[in-house]
Enzyme design. Sequence first.
Site, PDB file in Angstrom:
ATOM      1  N   GLY A 267       7.496  -3.758   6.158  1.00 52.81           N
ATOM      2  CA  GLY A 267       8.461  -3.438   7.192  1.00 52.81           C
ATOM      3  C   GLY A 267       8.184  -2.080   7.796  1.00 52.81           C
ATOM      4  O   GLY A 267       7.525  -1.237   7.179  1.00 52.81           O
TER       5      GLY A 267
ATOM      6  N   ASP B 209      -2.091  -8.266   9.570  1.00 48.75           N
ATOM      7  CA  ASP B 209      -1.115  -7.720  10.516  1.00 48.75           C
ATOM      8  C   ASP B 209      -0.025  -8.766  10.692  1.00 48.75           C
ATOM      9  O   ASP B 209      -0.249  -9.819  11.293  1.00 48.75           O
ATOM     10  CB  ASP B 209      -1.805  -7.415  11.846  1.00 48.75           C
ATOM     11  CG  ASP B 209      -0.845  -6.865  12.892  1.00 48.75           C
ATOM     12  OD1 ASP B 209       0.357  -6.726  12.595  1.00 48.75           O
ATOM     13  OD2 ASP B 209      -1.302  -6.587  14.015  1.00 48.75           O
ATOM     14  N   LEU B 210       1.177  -8.487  10.183  1.00 43.32           N
ATOM     15  CA  LEU B 210       2.260  -9.463  10.214  1.00 43.32           C
ATOM     16  C   LEU B 210       3.089  -9.388  11.488  1.00 43.32           C
ATOM     17  O   LEU B 210       4.133 -10.040  11.590  1.00 43.32           O
ATOM     18  CB  LEU B 210       3.162  -9.267   8.993  1.00 43.32           C
ATOM     19  CG  LEU B 210       2.476  -9.436   7.635  1.00 43.32           C
ATOM     20  CD1 LEU B 210       3.489  -9.272   6.506  1.00 43.32           C
ATOM     21  CD2 LEU B 210       1.776 -10.775   7.530  1.00 43.32           C
TER      22      LEU B 210
ATOM     23  N   ALA C 275       0.804  -1.228   0.000  1.00 45.79           N
ATOM     24  CA  ALA C 275       0.000   0.000   0.000  1.00 45.79           C
ATOM     25  C   ALA C 275       0.832   1.270   0.000  1.00 45.79           C
ATOM     26  O   ALA C 275       0.271   2.368  -0.098  1.00 45.79           O
ATOM     27  CB  ALA C 275      -0.957   0.010   1.193  1.00 45.79           C
TER      28      ALA C 275
ATOM     29  N   ILE D 243       8.015   1.421  -1.514  1.00 44.39           N
ATOM     30  CA  ILE D 243       8.555   0.498  -2.507  1.00 44.39           C
ATOM     31  C   ILE D 243       7.510  -0.524  -2.932  1.00 44.39           C
ATOM     32  O   ILE D 243       7.418  -0.871  -4.121  1.00 44.39           O
ATOM     33  CB  ILE D 243       9.806  -0.201  -1.932  1.00 44.39           C
ATOM     34  CG1 ILE D 243      10.948   0.804  -1.777  1.00 44.39           C
ATOM     35  CG2 ILE D 243      10.244  -1.356  -2.825  1.00 44.39           C
ATOM     36  CD1 ILE D 243      12.138   0.275  -1.006  1.00 44.39           C
TER      37      ILE D 243
ATOM     38  N   TYR E 179      15.956  -2.031  13.655  1.00 44.15           N
ATOM     39  CA  TYR E 179      15.694  -2.082  12.219  1.00 44.15           C
ATOM     40  C   TYR E 179      16.883  -2.700  11.486  1.00 44.15           C
ATOM     41  O   TYR E 179      16.734  -3.647  10.701  1.00 44.15           O
ATOM     42  CB  TYR E 179      15.422  -0.668  11.692  1.00 44.15           C
ATOM     43  CG  TYR E 179      15.153  -0.600  10.209  1.00 44.15           C
ATOM     44  CD1 TYR E 179      13.869  -0.766   9.715  1.00 44.15           C
ATOM     45  CD2 TYR E 179      16.178  -0.368   9.294  1.00 44.15           C
ATOM     46  CE1 TYR E 179      13.613  -0.709   8.351  1.00 44.15           C
ATOM     47  CE2 TYR E 179      15.940  -0.309   7.940  1.00 44.15           C
ATOM     48  CZ  TYR E 179      14.652  -0.475   7.475  1.00 44.15           C
ATOM     49  OH  TYR E 179      14.415  -0.430   6.123  1.00 44.15           O
TER      50      TYR E 179
ATOM     51  N   LYS F 278      17.114  -6.446   9.647  1.00 42.20           N
ATOM     52  CA  LYS F 278      17.383  -6.543   8.217  1.00 42.20           C
ATOM     53  C   LYS F 278      18.649  -7.352   7.941  1.00 42.20           C
ATOM     54  O   LYS F 278      18.744  -8.047   6.913  1.00 42.20           O
ATOM     55  CB  LYS F 278      17.504  -5.148   7.613  1.00 42.20           C
ATOM     56  CG  LYS F 278      16.196  -4.348   7.610  1.00 42.20           C
ATOM     57  CD  LYS F 278      15.135  -4.993   6.732  1.00 42.20           C
ATOM     58  CE  LYS F 278      13.921  -4.069   6.553  1.00 42.20           C
ATOM     59  NZ  LYS F 278      12.903  -4.657   5.644  1.00 42.20           N
TER      60      LYS F 278
ATOM     61  N   ASP G 229      -1.435  -5.846   3.077  1.00 34.33           N
ATOM     62  CA  ASP G 229      -1.068  -4.689   3.887  1.00 34.33           C
ATOM     63  C   ASP G 229      -2.137  -4.484   4.951  1.00 34.33           C
ATOM     64  O   ASP G 229      -3.131  -5.230   4.998  1.00 34.33           O
ATOM     65  CB  ASP G 229      -0.923  -3.430   3.018  1.00 34.33           C
ATOM     66  CG  ASP G 229       0.169  -2.497   3.522  1.00 34.33           C
ATOM     67  OD1 ASP G 229       0.197  -2.232   4.744  1.00 34.33           O
ATOM     68  OD2 ASP G 229       0.987  -2.018   2.714  1.00 34.33           O
TER      69      ASP G 229
ATOM     70  N   SER H 231      17.994  -4.266   3.779  1.00 40.56           N
ATOM     71  CA  SER H 231      18.370  -2.851   3.826  1.00 40.56           C
ATOM     72  C   SER H 231      19.882  -2.739   3.885  1.00 40.56           C
ATOM     73  O   SER H 231      20.563  -3.602   4.465  1.00 40.56           O
ATOM     74  CB  SER H 231      17.768  -2.184   5.072  1.00 40.56           C
ATOM     75  OG  SER H 231      18.356  -0.913   5.304  1.00 40.56           O
TER      76      SER H 231
END
Length: 265
Positions: free
Chosen positions: A71, A41-42, A10, A13, A149, A153, A32, A112
């Site tokens: 993410g 909801d992941l 949504a 990227i 974060y 990643k 999403d 990332s």
Amino acid sequence: MGKIVITGSAGGIGQATRERLVRDGHEVIGVDLRDAEVIADLSTAEGRGAMIDAVAAASGGRIDGLVAGAGISGPDPAEVVSINYFGAVATIAGLRPLLVNGADPSAVAVSSNSSTAMPDLPEDLVDACLGDDEAEARALAGTEPIVAYAASKLALARWVRRTAVGPDWAGSRIRLNAVAPGLIDTPMTADMIEVVLSLGDLYPIPQERAGRPEEVANLLAFLLSPEAGFFCGSVVFMDGGSDAALNADAWPASPRGSRPSPAVS
């Protein structure tokens, strides 16, 4: 044309990738929290399981491609770890049975370049992720979302490299790779672009600009395509030169110790 699932479809990227793939004639099943074919909801095991069931129903039990792109960067470090690592891994592993039924199937995780740009990441957190211990990883997430974060990643990139070469993936003719974008101009980074561009040697960007979501979408579209058929376990950096500027001699690197030389042609 293929049937492709994108998590995080949504915005940013994910949205750019959706638009690119639809323009190319593919059917896209977006996942999403809003504005998607599958609302999920992941951050929880229950949400991940519901997502897998919903995608299976929406796809008729077959997909040809997957982008695990959902993410977050904050504000809760524990939530960052749950979504960025455990949500991504559950998505890829959980949708593998649908990829088995696809045509020339390919999955790509969005990692990332923070995984190599930030020094002294907590290896205990990375190890807890790779050990599939979500409770421990959440407890080790600390108080700084930016560290959680980057560590999540890094763990995701390592998981892809370890997993892609195994019998369930390469051995089953399913390609699994990752991309590692740098600073990309998305809603998640809108408030930090000028600050990041001013960091100089702390975070160099030789091209002196933020990337565009469409540029990452083009790379993802390629990795999903048959033209990328020999990619396996790759982590492709797309960051305007940041990783090269910071880590020019770190990789490629000769492995320590001895091993048989592989046959090449």
